[in-house]
Scaffold this active site. Structure first.
Site, PDB file in Angstrom:
ATOM      1  N   HIS A  40       5.046  -3.652  -0.889  1.00  0.00           N
ATOM      2  CA  HIS A  40       3.843  -3.347  -1.402  1.00  0.00           C
ATOM      3  C   HIS A  40       2.743  -3.923  -0.714  1.00  0.00           C
ATOM      4  CE1 HIS A  40       4.940  -6.990  -4.108  1.00  0.00           C
ATOM      5  NE2 HIS A  40       3.304  -7.142  -3.824  1.00  0.00           N
TER       6      HIS A  40
ATOM      7  N   ASP B  82      11.625  -3.144  -2.374  1.00  0.00           N
ATOM      8  CA  ASP B  82      10.374  -3.756  -2.166  1.00  0.00           C
ATOM      9  C   ASP B  82      10.345  -4.645  -1.063  1.00  0.00           C
ATOM     10  OD1 ASP B  82       7.478  -4.191  -2.416  1.00  0.00           O
ATOM     11  OD2 ASP B  82       7.829  -5.602  -3.960  1.00  0.00           O
TER      12      ASP B  82
ATOM     13  N   SER C   2       2.697 -12.510  -2.706  1.00  0.00           N
ATOM     14  CA  SER C   2       3.556 -11.405  -2.340  1.00  0.00           C
ATOM     15  C   SER C   2       3.939 -11.472  -0.883  1.00  0.00           C
ATOM     16  CB  SER C   2       3.077 -10.043  -2.568  1.00  0.00           C
ATOM     17  OG  SER C   2       3.251  -9.879  -3.972  1.00  0.00           O
TER      18      SER C   2
END
Length: 483
Positions: free
Chosen positions: A211, A244, A326
């Site tokens: 992402h 992911d 992230s």
């Protein structure tokens, strides 16, 4: 994913108290150091705002084959690791597990100079007042105790040994930071965000979250900046939306890259120390610490745009993780990478009064054993490979297990004829309650556990049929790609 990058304004500092009227004027002692004001925070993953995945509680009862792509959860929490888009994990139970993606890429809102300046000024004034009092008191004592006419006062100049021993947080951070990068990704239309990644090998491959770089997969701009300020253009080598995980490669990579050492996430224990590195709210090269709070935590996440969800059996940590973290490494006390920071559980209002998600001590990381396998496949073929059982399960959030649906996706068979589940004797209506020794309480949990394995692995399935419990051996199949 739509997110915005903005920091929190620093409140103006209170005025410093006036010095006592009878305090003699004196300069501050050499040992006194004024405090420094904290800086405003910036967003996570991509740019600064939150773009967390929300995994809602009541998910569709008709779910796709665990092999992918399962329909996105009804609601998803936020990603905690991207600058622009936050990522998070929703609660498990009524709210469901979820995580958010990256954040949008845009400059943080200008900070209030007066607020921060006021705080610094207040600290300086307070230090000067303290210096005046200390100087006056020292002068008085020296005069009263003087027996030879001398008023000289000596002070120690030794600051002690500042060497950081191996294994300390400072030593681990010093070794890992040079191999951690801040990633900026933008689509051809300019939308995107920032996140984090780390050096995977000497060839210039960087591992991060899907992402974080999703906006640049089909064109656009992608770059990675090291703590020393050196910035490199990059390209996406491969991405796995279901896991992911993504791998990018630096263009004109330097020859002195130092890959981070990968640990063994299977050996991690609850209570182990953790160190997270990332760019929370755009503040690159930020280090936070905590512990492993739990293992095998089921987390389902999406970017909230209706795209496919991601599933993981995550490592839970209370190390502070925010939008922008992230894709960054979660390290153990020895500096080994044990996970990729990917999601956070956030409060409904974002915790800051601005609608952005922030850390509340519930962060989630993809175990590095799984991420390593995925990254190697992406480097080798450019496509992800998923393990599967060949049966459609309900994604409804329950605590009873993962039920094989009566109908498959798009009118297909719920159990693939000749597939792994079919060969193992599973049928529509069976409720899977365990995979090996892992308790399965829902469809998303089952998918996350299946994806911790590789195609060809043999697993033991415990299921209920007609009120009776049964077990069967199943050899996992495979599926290539996200589509």
């Amino acid at each position: 994913m739509s997110t915005e990058n903005e920091g929190t304004a620093v409140p103006p500092a209170p005025s410093a108290p006036p010095p006592p009227a009878d305090a003699p004027a004196a300069s501050a002692p050499q040992g006194a150091h004024p405090g420094s004001a904290p800086a405003a925070a910036d967003p996570y993953g991509p740019p600064a705002a939150q773009a967390h995945h929300d995994a809602g509680a009541g998910e569709s009862s008709s779910a796709p084959d665990p092999s992918w792509p399962p329909p996105p959860p009804p609601s998803t929490p936020a990603y905690g690791g991207d600058g622009g888009a936050g990522h998070g994990a929703a609660g498990h139970g009524g709210a469901g597990w979820g995580a958010g993606w990256g954040t949008t890429h845009q400059q943080p809102a200008p900070k209030n100079g007066r607020g921060r300046g006021g705080l610094v000024a207040a600290v300086l004034v307070a230090a000067l007042v303290a210096g005046g009092l200390g100087g006056g008191l020292g002068y008085t004592l020296a005069r009263e105790n003087d027996s030879g006419g001398s008023t000289t006062v000596s002070s120690s100049t030794s600051g002690g040994n500042v060497k950081r021993d191996p294994g300390t947080v400072a030593a681990v951070a010093a070794a890992a930071l040079p191999s951690t990068v801040t990633i900026e990704a933008a689509s051809s239309s300019g939308e995107g965000g920032t996140g984090t990644g780390f050096v995977f090998d000497k060839q210039g491959h960087i591992v991060t979250n899907n992402h974080v770089v999703a906006d640049a997969v089909d064109g656009g701009n992608l770059s990675a900046t090291f703590p020393n300020g050196k910035k490199y253009e990059a390209e996406v080598v491969g991405n796995a939306q279901g896991y992911d995980v993504a791998v990018i490669k630096l263009k004109n990579a330097p020859s002195d890259l130092k890959p981070l050492t990968l640990g063994n996430s299977d050996d991690v224990a609850v209570g182990d120390s953790t160190i997270a590195i990332g760019a929370p709210f755009g503040l690159s090269n930020t280090v936070t610490t905590g512990i492993i709070s739990a293992k095998n935590r089921p987390v389902a996440s999406s970017d909230g745009t209706g795209s496919k969800a991601s599933y993981m059996s995550a490592l839970q940590t209370d190390a502070s993780i925010n939008p922008g973290n992230s894709g960054g490494p979660l390290l153990d006390a020895q500096g080994n990478v044990i996970g990729i920071n990917s999601a956070i559980q956030s409060t409904s209002n974002g915790g800051f009064g601005t609608g952005q998600a922030g850390s509340i001590g519930l962060g989630f990381a993809i175990p590095i054993n799984q991420a390593k396998y995925v990254a190697q496949e992406l480097i080798r073929t450019g496509k992800p490979v998923y393990a599967k059982i060949g049966a459609s399960v309900s994604l409804e959030d329950t605590t009873n297990g993962a039920k094989i649906t009566e109908q498959g996706v798009g009118g297909t068979e719920p159990v693939d004829p000749g597939g792994p589940a079919d060969k193992a004797g599973l049928k529509p209506g069976d409720v899977i309650t365990k995979l090996d020794d892992r308790v399965i309480d829902s469809g998303p949990t089952l998918i996350g556990e299946i994806w911790t394995h590789k195609p060809g692995d043999e697993v033991t399935i415990t299921y209920e049929r007609g009120g009776k419990e049964h077990t069967t051996e199943l050899t996992l199949g495979s599926r290539v790609g996200d589509s």
